[in-house]
Design a protein around this motif. Sequence first.
Motif, PDB file in Angstrom:
ATOM      1  N   GLU A 129       0.858  -1.106   0.110  1.00 23.53           N
ATOM      2  CA  GLU A 129      -0.007   0.114  -0.151  1.00 23.53           C
ATOM      3  C   GLU A 129       0.911   1.145   0.065  1.00 23.53           C
ATOM      4  O   GLU A 129       1.740   1.366   0.706  1.00 23.53           O
ATOM      5  CB  GLU A 129      -0.777  -0.043   1.260  1.00 23.53           C
ATOM      6  CG  GLU A 129      -1.700   1.243   1.287  1.00 23.53           C
ATOM      7  CD  GLU A 129      -2.825   1.152   2.454  1.00 23.53           C
ATOM      8  OE1 GLU A 129      -2.922   2.611   2.918  1.00 23.53           O
ATOM      9  OE2 GLU A 129      -3.073   0.183   3.292  1.00 23.53           O
ATOM     10  N   PHE A 130       0.540   2.108  -0.770  1.00 22.67           N
ATOM     11  CA  PHE A 130       1.449   3.464  -1.045  1.00 22.67           C
ATOM     12  C   PHE A 130       0.514   4.463  -0.883  1.00 22.67           C
ATOM     13  O   PHE A 130       0.981   5.936  -0.653  1.00 22.67           O
ATOM     14  CB  PHE A 130       2.482   3.673  -2.250  1.00 22.67           C
ATOM     15  CG  PHE A 130       1.899   4.038  -3.397  1.00 22.67           C
ATOM     16  CD1 PHE A 130       2.069   5.348  -3.791  1.00 22.67           C
ATOM     17  CD2 PHE A 130       0.986   3.003  -4.123  1.00 22.67           C
ATOM     18  CE1 PHE A 130       1.526   5.737  -5.036  1.00 22.67           C
ATOM     19  CE2 PHE A 130       0.322   3.648  -5.211  1.00 22.67           C
ATOM     20  CZ  PHE A 130       0.647   5.024  -5.794  1.00 22.67           C
ATOM     21  N   CYS A 131      -0.853   4.534  -1.123  1.00 18.85           N
ATOM     22  CA  CYS A 131      -1.645   5.596  -1.199  1.00 18.85           C
ATOM     23  C   CYS A 131      -3.125   5.010  -0.729  1.00 18.85           C
ATOM     24  O   CYS A 131      -3.656   4.168  -1.081  1.00 18.85           O
ATOM     25  CB  CYS A 131      -1.664   6.064  -2.597  1.00 18.85           C
ATOM     26  SG  CYS A 131      -2.639   7.730  -2.645  1.00 18.85           S
ATOM     27  N   ARG A 132      -3.848   5.681   0.059  1.00 18.00           N
ATOM     28  CA  ARG A 132      -5.152   5.462   0.452  1.00 18.00           C
ATOM     29  C   ARG A 132      -5.926   6.768   0.244  1.00 18.00           C
ATOM     30  O   ARG A 132      -5.543   7.818   1.098  1.00 18.00           O
ATOM     31  CB  ARG A 132      -5.039   5.379   1.939  1.00 18.00           C
ATOM     32  CG  ARG A 132      -6.637   4.639   2.622  1.00 18.00           C
ATOM     33  CD  ARG A 132      -6.590   4.111   3.736  1.00 18.00           C
ATOM     34  NE  ARG A 132      -5.935   2.956   3.877  1.00 18.00           N
ATOM     35  CZ  ARG A 132      -6.220   1.645   4.279  1.00 18.00           C
ATOM     36  NH1 ARG A 132      -7.642   1.592   4.774  1.00 18.00           N
ATOM     37  NH2 ARG A 132      -5.911   0.562   4.512  1.00 18.00           N
ATOM     38  N   VAL A 133      -6.983   6.694  -0.667  1.00 14.28           N
ATOM     39  CA  VAL A 133      -7.839   7.894  -0.871  1.00 14.28           C
ATOM     40  C   VAL A 133      -9.039   8.032  -0.215  1.00 14.28           C
ATOM     41  O   VAL A 133      -9.820   6.937  -0.776  1.00 14.28           O
ATOM     42  CB  VAL A 133      -7.768   7.987  -2.600  1.00 14.28           C
ATOM     43  CG1 VAL A 133      -8.810   9.109  -2.782  1.00 14.28           C
ATOM     44  CG2 VAL A 133      -6.394   8.002  -2.934  1.00 14.28           C
ATOM     45  N   ARG A 143      -2.366  -1.893  -8.191  1.00 10.67           N
ATOM     46  CA  ARG A 143      -3.694  -2.638  -7.934  1.00 10.67           C
ATOM     47  C   ARG A 143      -4.407  -1.780  -6.993  1.00 10.67           C
ATOM     48  O   ARG A 143      -3.767  -1.065  -6.165  1.00 10.67           O
ATOM     49  CB  ARG A 143      -3.415  -4.108  -7.666  1.00 10.67           C
ATOM     50  CG  ARG A 143      -2.845  -4.640  -6.573  1.00 10.67           C
ATOM     51  CD  ARG A 143      -2.651  -5.699  -6.026  1.00 10.67           C
ATOM     52  NE  ARG A 143      -2.105  -5.942  -4.706  1.00 10.67           N
ATOM     53  CZ  ARG A 143      -1.658  -7.104  -4.495  1.00 10.67           C
ATOM     54  NH1 ARG A 143      -1.571  -8.027  -5.109  1.00 10.67           N
ATOM     55  NH2 ARG A 143      -1.070  -7.045  -2.963  1.00 10.67           N
ATOM     56  N   MET A 144      -5.593  -1.904  -6.975  1.00  9.04           N
ATOM     57  CA  MET A 144      -6.364  -1.396  -5.815  1.00  9.04           C
ATOM     58  C   MET A 144      -7.534  -2.180  -5.528  1.00  9.04           C
ATOM     59  O   MET A 144      -7.965  -3.036  -6.016  1.00  9.04           O
ATOM     60  CB  MET A 144      -6.937   0.034  -6.590  1.00  9.04           C
ATOM     61  CG  MET A 144      -8.294   0.104  -7.537  1.00  9.04           C
ATOM     62  SD  MET A 144      -8.578   1.799  -8.075  1.00  9.04           S
ATOM     63  CE  MET A 144      -8.854   2.419  -6.375  1.00  9.04           C
ATOM     64  N   ALA A 145      -8.053  -1.650  -4.358  1.00 10.82           N
ATOM     65  CA  ALA A 145      -9.093  -2.341  -3.563  1.00 10.82           C
ATOM     66  C   ALA A 145     -10.074  -0.949  -3.011  1.00 10.82           C
ATOM     67  O   ALA A 145      -9.345  -0.054  -2.648  1.00 10.82           O
ATOM     68  CB  ALA A 145      -8.822  -3.313  -2.710  1.00 10.82           C
ATOM     69  N   ALA A 146     -11.251  -1.426  -2.707  1.00 11.50           N
ATOM     70  CA  ALA A 146     -11.985  -0.563  -1.772  1.00 11.50           C
ATOM     71  C   ALA A 146     -12.230  -1.094  -0.566  1.00 11.50           C
ATOM     72  O   ALA A 146     -12.412  -2.299  -0.210  1.00 11.50           O
ATOM     73  CB  ALA A 146     -13.231  -0.137  -2.670  1.00 11.50           C
ATOM     74  N   THR A 147     -12.241   0.066   0.457  1.00 10.23           N
ATOM     75  CA  THR A 147     -12.837  -0.559   1.893  1.00 10.23           C
ATOM     76  C   THR A 147     -13.940   0.267   2.379  1.00 10.23           C
ATOM     77  O   THR A 147     -14.210   1.275   1.723  1.00 10.23           O
ATOM     78  CB  THR A 147     -11.474  -0.313   2.762  1.00 10.23           C
ATOM     79  OG1 THR A 147     -11.872  -0.688   4.254  1.00 10.23           O
ATOM     80  CG2 THR A 147     -11.219   1.142   2.716  1.00 10.23           C
ATOM     81  N   ASP A 148     -14.581  -0.451   3.242  1.00  6.27           N
ATOM     82  CA  ASP A 148     -16.015   0.176   3.552  1.00  6.27           C
ATOM     83  C   ASP A 148     -15.993   0.963   4.995  1.00  6.27           C
ATOM     84  O   ASP A 148     -15.209   0.418   5.776  1.00  6.27           O
ATOM     85  CB  ASP A 148     -17.216  -0.345   3.220  1.00  6.27           C
ATOM     86  CG  ASP A 148     -17.497  -1.673   3.968  1.00  6.27           C
ATOM     87  OD1 ASP A 148     -16.587  -2.060   5.143  1.00  6.27           O
ATOM     88  OD2 ASP A 148     -18.281  -2.497   3.536  1.00  6.27           O
ATOM     89  N   PHE A 149     -16.872   1.342   5.705  1.00  9.88           N
ATOM     90  CA  PHE A 149     -17.232   1.609   6.867  1.00  9.88           C
ATOM     91  C   PHE A 149     -17.125   0.540   8.025  1.00  9.88           C
ATOM     92  O   PHE A 149     -16.681   0.743   9.135  1.00  9.88           O
ATOM     93  CB  PHE A 149     -18.290   2.482   7.210  1.00  9.88           C
ATOM     94  CG  PHE A 149     -18.796   2.997   8.607  1.00  9.88           C
ATOM     95  CD1 PHE A 149     -18.113   4.250   8.867  1.00  9.88           C
ATOM     96  CD2 PHE A 149     -19.571   2.501   9.603  1.00  9.88           C
ATOM     97  CE1 PHE A 149     -18.001   5.004  10.258  1.00  9.88           C
ATOM     98  CE2 PHE A 149     -19.556   2.991  10.716  1.00  9.88           C
ATOM     99  CZ  PHE A 149     -18.813   4.488  11.026  1.00  9.88           C
TER     100      PHE A 149
END
Length: 108
Positions: free
Chosen positions: A42-46, A75-81
């Motif tokens: 991981e290098f960036c969390r938006v 590559r990327m992924a999404a995270t939720d509440f």
Amino acid sequence: FSVTLVLTSSVLISWTASTDNVATTAYIIHRGTRSACADCVEFCRVPSLVLQVVNSNVEDSECFGVENGTTYFYRMAATDFAANISGFTATLSVTLPPLPRRLRFQAP
């Protein structure tokens, strides 16, 4: 999800907003320099709230620097509440061209 070379020293990462039943809170972008993202970290969390400002685009050089003459894998992924993380996207790559060499002329 796409990765695009911008000019010769910047990478633009774009994606379509994720839909989730618990509200997407952030997008996690991994980057590495080995094929198939073998060394990606991981290098960036938006934060998802930022998307309203940047329209789902992040310039890599704004998260962390990039070096010319290097191939990067993303590559990327999404995270939720609820802290659930989606599966990662397919790995994409982009190669930044080397900077042109400058010639120096010296008078005899």
